[in-house]
Design a protein around this motif. Structure first.
Motif, PDB file in Angstrom:
ATOM      1  N   THR A  79       0.716  -1.105  -0.095  1.00 24.99           N
ATOM      2  CA  THR A  79       0.097   0.018   0.063  1.00 24.99           C
ATOM      3  C   THR A  79       0.537   1.329   0.091  1.00 24.99           C
ATOM      4  N   PRO A  80       1.865   1.509   0.858  1.00 24.73           N
ATOM      5  CA  PRO A  80       2.813   2.721   0.833  1.00 24.73           C
ATOM      6  C   PRO A  80       3.286   3.138  -0.541  1.00 24.73           C
ATOM      7  N   ASP A 244      -1.049  -5.589   3.813  1.00 20.54           N
ATOM      8  CA  ASP A 244      -0.814  -4.772   2.661  1.00 20.54           C
ATOM      9  C   ASP A 244       0.619  -3.875   3.006  1.00 20.54           C
ATOM     10  N   ALA A 245       1.260  -4.102   4.097  1.00 18.43           N
ATOM     11  CA  ALA A 245       2.596  -3.739   4.482  1.00 18.43           C
ATOM     12  C   ALA A 245       2.275  -2.112   4.856  1.00 18.43           C
ATOM     13  N   ASP A 246       1.240  -1.616   5.404  1.00 19.25           N
ATOM     14  CA  ASP A 246       1.427  -0.203   5.923  1.00 19.25           C
ATOM     15  C   ASP A 246       1.666  -0.242   7.172  1.00 19.25           C
ATOM     16  N   ARG A 247       1.407  -1.101   8.182  1.00 17.40           N
ATOM     17  CA  ARG A 247       1.704  -1.460   9.494  1.00 17.40           C
ATOM     18  C   ARG A 247       3.039  -1.986   9.841  1.00 17.40           C
ATOM     19  N   VAL A 248       3.466  -1.893  10.939  1.00 15.50           N
ATOM     20  CA  VAL A 248       4.764  -2.557  11.503  1.00 15.50           C
ATOM     21  C   VAL A 248       4.723  -2.932  12.785  1.00 15.50           C
ATOM     22  N   GLY A 249       5.499  -4.070  12.915  1.00 18.05           N
ATOM     23  CA  GLY A 249       5.639  -4.579  14.065  1.00 18.05           C
ATOM     24  C   GLY A 249       7.135  -5.041  14.491  1.00 18.05           C
ATOM     25  N   SER A 333      -2.223   0.828  16.426  1.00 15.00           N
ATOM     26  CA  SER A 333      -2.125  -0.459  15.674  1.00 15.00           C
ATOM     27  C   SER A 333      -0.898  -0.582  14.787  1.00 15.00           C
ATOM     28  N   GLY A 334      -0.068   0.426  15.045  1.00 14.62           N
ATOM     29  CA  GLY A 334       1.393   0.144  14.273  1.00 14.62           C
ATOM     30  C   GLY A 334       1.294   0.744  13.135  1.00 14.62           C
ATOM     31  N   GLY A 335       0.578   1.854  12.783  1.00 19.32           N
ATOM     32  CA  GLY A 335       0.551   2.670  11.729  1.00 19.32           C
ATOM     33  C   GLY A 335       1.236   4.101  11.954  1.00 19.32           C
ATOM     34  N   LEU A 336       2.289   4.411  11.278  1.00 18.58           N
ATOM     35  CA  LEU A 336       3.238   5.457  11.470  1.00 18.58           C
ATOM     36  C   LEU A 336       3.641   6.326  10.413  1.00 18.58           C
ATOM     37  N   ALA A 337       3.870   7.490  10.358  1.00 16.34           N
ATOM     38  CA  ALA A 337       4.084   8.296   9.195  1.00 16.34           C
ATOM     39  C   ALA A 337       5.058   9.394   9.634  1.00 16.34           C
ATOM     40  N   SER A 338       6.108   9.831   8.866  1.00 17.69           N
ATOM     41  CA  SER A 338       7.208  10.717   9.305  1.00 17.69           C
ATOM     42  C   SER A 338       7.224  11.990   8.166  1.00 17.69           C
ATOM     43  N   ARG A 339       7.921  12.911   8.823  1.00 19.05           N
ATOM     44  CA  ARG A 339       7.903  14.053   7.839  1.00 19.05           C
ATOM     45  C   ARG A 339       9.052  13.763   6.798  1.00 19.05           C
ATOM     46  N   GLY A 340       8.518  14.363   5.704  1.00 13.21           N
ATOM     47  CA  GLY A 340       9.503  14.238   4.566  1.00 13.21           C
ATOM     48  C   GLY A 340       9.016  13.199   3.465  1.00 13.21           C
ATOM     49  N   HIS A 341       8.175  12.243   4.061  1.00 10.36           N
ATOM     50  CA  HIS A 341       7.526  11.249   3.055  1.00 10.36           C
ATOM     51  C   HIS A 341       5.969  11.347   3.082  1.00 10.36           C
ATOM     52  N   ILE A 342       5.366  10.482   2.351  1.00 10.93           N
ATOM     53  CA  ILE A 342       3.916  10.730   2.002  1.00 10.93           C
ATOM     54  C   ILE A 342       3.184  10.664   3.300  1.00 10.93           C
ATOM     55  N   PRO A 343       2.148  11.369   3.399  1.00 10.66           N
ATOM     56  CA  PRO A 343       1.338  11.226   4.757  1.00 10.66           C
ATOM     57  C   PRO A 343       0.508   9.780   4.730  1.00 10.66           C
ATOM     58  N   ARG A 345       0.933   5.519   6.434  1.00  9.83           N
ATOM     59  CA  ARG A 345       1.590   4.848   7.099  1.00  9.83           C
ATOM     60  C   ARG A 345       2.436   3.908   6.103  1.00  9.83           C
ATOM     61  N   ASP A 346       3.418   3.569   6.592  1.00  9.28           N
ATOM     62  CA  ASP A 346       4.589   2.783   5.802  1.00  9.28           C
ATOM     63  C   ASP A 346       5.667   1.853   6.808  1.00  9.28           C
ATOM     64  N   GLY A 347       4.905   0.683   6.471  1.00  8.11           N
ATOM     65  CA  GLY A 347       5.416  -0.527   7.358  1.00  8.11           C
ATOM     66  C   GLY A 347       6.921  -0.706   6.858  1.00  8.11           C
ATOM     67  N   LEU A 348       7.283  -0.541   5.652  1.00 12.63           N
ATOM     68  CA  LEU A 348       8.602  -0.884   4.918  1.00 12.63           C
ATOM     69  C   LEU A 348       9.691   0.094   5.481  1.00 12.63           C
ATOM     70  N   LEU A 349       9.240   1.492   5.375  1.00 17.28           N
ATOM     71  CA  LEU A 349      10.152   2.522   5.705  1.00 17.28           C
ATOM     72  C   LEU A 349      10.247   2.373   7.295  1.00 17.28           C
ATOM     73  N   ASN A 350       9.263   2.293   8.149  1.00 11.25           N
ATOM     74  CA  ASN A 350       9.323   2.142   9.530  1.00 11.25           C
ATOM     75  C   ASN A 350      10.230   0.853  10.010  1.00 11.25           C
TER      76      ASN A 350
END
Length: 475
Positions: A79-80, A244-249, A333-343, A345-350
């Motif tokens: 998804t990200p 779909d790889a938007d959450r991280v654990g 639930s494990g969804g996070l986003a950070s500055r400089g990326h798309i707004p 959730r990105d489980g791969l980046l995290n």
């Protein structure tokens, strides 16, 4: 027609209500809404669920019939990466065929805005209006072209990461893709970036049944990953992405689960240490540790109802007004986003940021979190219960009782928050939150305190109080 939109789209059981006919209807309404916004193109992707490719093909066909140019992923896609493709190609929106972390029998139609993130309530409202008032389209047909986004997405990850630190790391890393859309993507990135360590795959083969578990990064679904790390010590870690790889654990050496609150805190501290600044956004179900750490670092904290769409709104506000920029936003639930990326959730980046935090600091994730606990003078112990109740469950009565409680398990109530469900802040920094689903008889209870005994006592009492309001459930 039984189509009901949730926080960022529509989910249903495959072959019952999630059918080709219903998907066509939703895609037609979505295309109408996009045309009304002036959009000319859309990106369509799918995860590893049953018939994902087929449903995505139906969406692409309908969108083209409705005059939109379509970029259609030829293979399963995180998804990200889909959300990034929307921005990268300047599309008017995106569609991801996925039910995210839901059981295998579900599929879904996730809507992404032109900004590359969860659909805002305004976007969903336009689609629902088009469902209720469909219009006939008689214009020219659009095109369908294959989407190729992997290398551009990897280049975007390069810009978000401390590559020298990652390339110098030599610890053991495992990735549990749970048979979902991240299969092969993290190992592919490691090759692309020339990382100096191997990422071992767990459940790295795409599987519509997700290797027998619900594709959610929670302890009960991570037994194999935990077993592989049980005999490890030190900085070894396992990262997990959902369906779909938007959450991280995460699972750490010794096989211990590292929860989403701990992940949020470590990434907040790590990104601040790298020089990022801005607001911190957490949902009301998030940990007190995030509040205390934000205060200690001198960062403004915004608390929202549960749902990533509210965090997306905050990121979009920050894009319009630099003084309101968001550094990091996350949910329980494990969804996070950070500055400089798309707004988004990105489980791969995290996952990569967690490895980076360990690589840059020389400390394991538990050690990094223990440092935070010492900084904020708060020991974090957490648990959650998801209660599946009967249709006779009296949600209103539970919420009224919860809001009027003066103590739980002997701890006095200091503050009541009713922004989303009922959250009770208790003596000693503990909290209990009751949140009922708006679409099904399910109540989620979130408990945080500073000892295992307190958490158990609070959760037991909260569960007992909840069951009293269901005449068909034994207390």
């Amino acid at each position: 027609m039984p189509i009901k939109f949730g926080t960022d789209g529509w989910r249903d059981i495959i072959a019952e209500d999630f059918t080709y006919e219903n998907v066509r209807t939703v895609a037609r309404a979505h295309a109408q809404a996009l045309r009304e916004e002036g959009a000319r193109s859309v990106v369509v992707g799918f995860d590893t669920r049953f018939q994902g490719r087929g449903f995505a093909g139906v969406v692409a066909g309908v969108m083209a019939e409705q005059g939109l140019d379509v970029l259609l992923a030829p293979e399963y896609l995180p998804t990200p990466a889909l959300s990034f493709a929307v921005v990268h190609h300047g599309a008017g929106g995106g569609v991801m065929i996925t039910a995210s972390h839901n059981p295998p029998q579900y599929s879904g139609y996730k809507v992404k805005g032109s900004y590359g993130g969860s659909a805002t309530p305004a976007v969903i409202t336009r689609i629902e209006r088009a469902l209720a008032q469909p219009q006939t389209y008689g214009g020219a047909r659009g095109t369908v072209q294959p989407l190729d986004i992997r290398q551009a997405y990897y280049a975007q990850l390069d810009r978000q990461l401390d590559l020298p630190a990652l390339r110098a790391y030599r610890g053991r890393v495992l990735h549990d893709a749970m048979g979902g859309a991240a299969c092969g993507w993290l190992t592919g990135y490691a090759r692309h970036a020339g990382l100096g360590f191997e990422i071992e795959e767990v459940h790295g083969r795409p599987d519509p049944l997700f290797h027998g578990v619900n594709p959610e990064p929670v302890p009960q679904s991570l037994t194999e990953l935990s077993a592989r790390l049980a005999g490890e010590t030190g900085r070894a870690l396992g990262v997990v992405t959902d369906g779909d790889a938007d959450r991280v654990g995460a699972v750490v050496a010794g096989g211990q689960f590292f929860n989403s609150h701990q992940i949020f805190a470590v990434l907040l501290r790590h990104l601040h240490g790298r020089g990022l600044r801005g607001r911190v956004v957490k949902t009301v179900s998030g940990s007190r540790v995030i509040e205390l750490l934000s205060e200690r670092l001198g960062l403004e904290l915004l608390e929202t109802p549960v749902g990533f769409k509210y965090i997306t709104d905050a990121f979009l506000e920050g894009q319009r007004d630099e003084s309101r920029a968001v550094m990091i936003g996350g949910e329980e639930s494990g969804g996070l986003a950070s500055r400089g990326h798309i707004p988004e959730r990105d489980g791969l980046l995290n996952s990569l940021l967690l490895i980076e935090a360990v690589a840059a600091s020389g400390h394991s994730l538990p050690e990094l979190f223990e440092q935070i606990e010492r900084e904020v003078s708060f020991r974090h112990v957490y648990d959650r219960a998801d209660l599946h109740l009967s249709p006779s469950f009296d949600k209103a009565a539970l919420m009224q009782e919860a809001a009027e409680l003066r103590a739980v398990a002997g701890l006095g109530v200091e503050r009541v928050n009713t922004a989303d469900g009922v959250k009770l802040s208790l003596q000693g920094g503990a909290s209990v939150m009751f949140r009922a689903s708006g679409t099904e008889p399910v109540v989620r209870i979130y408990v945080e305190a500073q000892s295992d005994a307190e958490v158990r006592a609070l959760l037991d009492e909260a569960v007992g109080r909840t069951k009293k309001h269901d005449p068909l459930v034994e207390p």
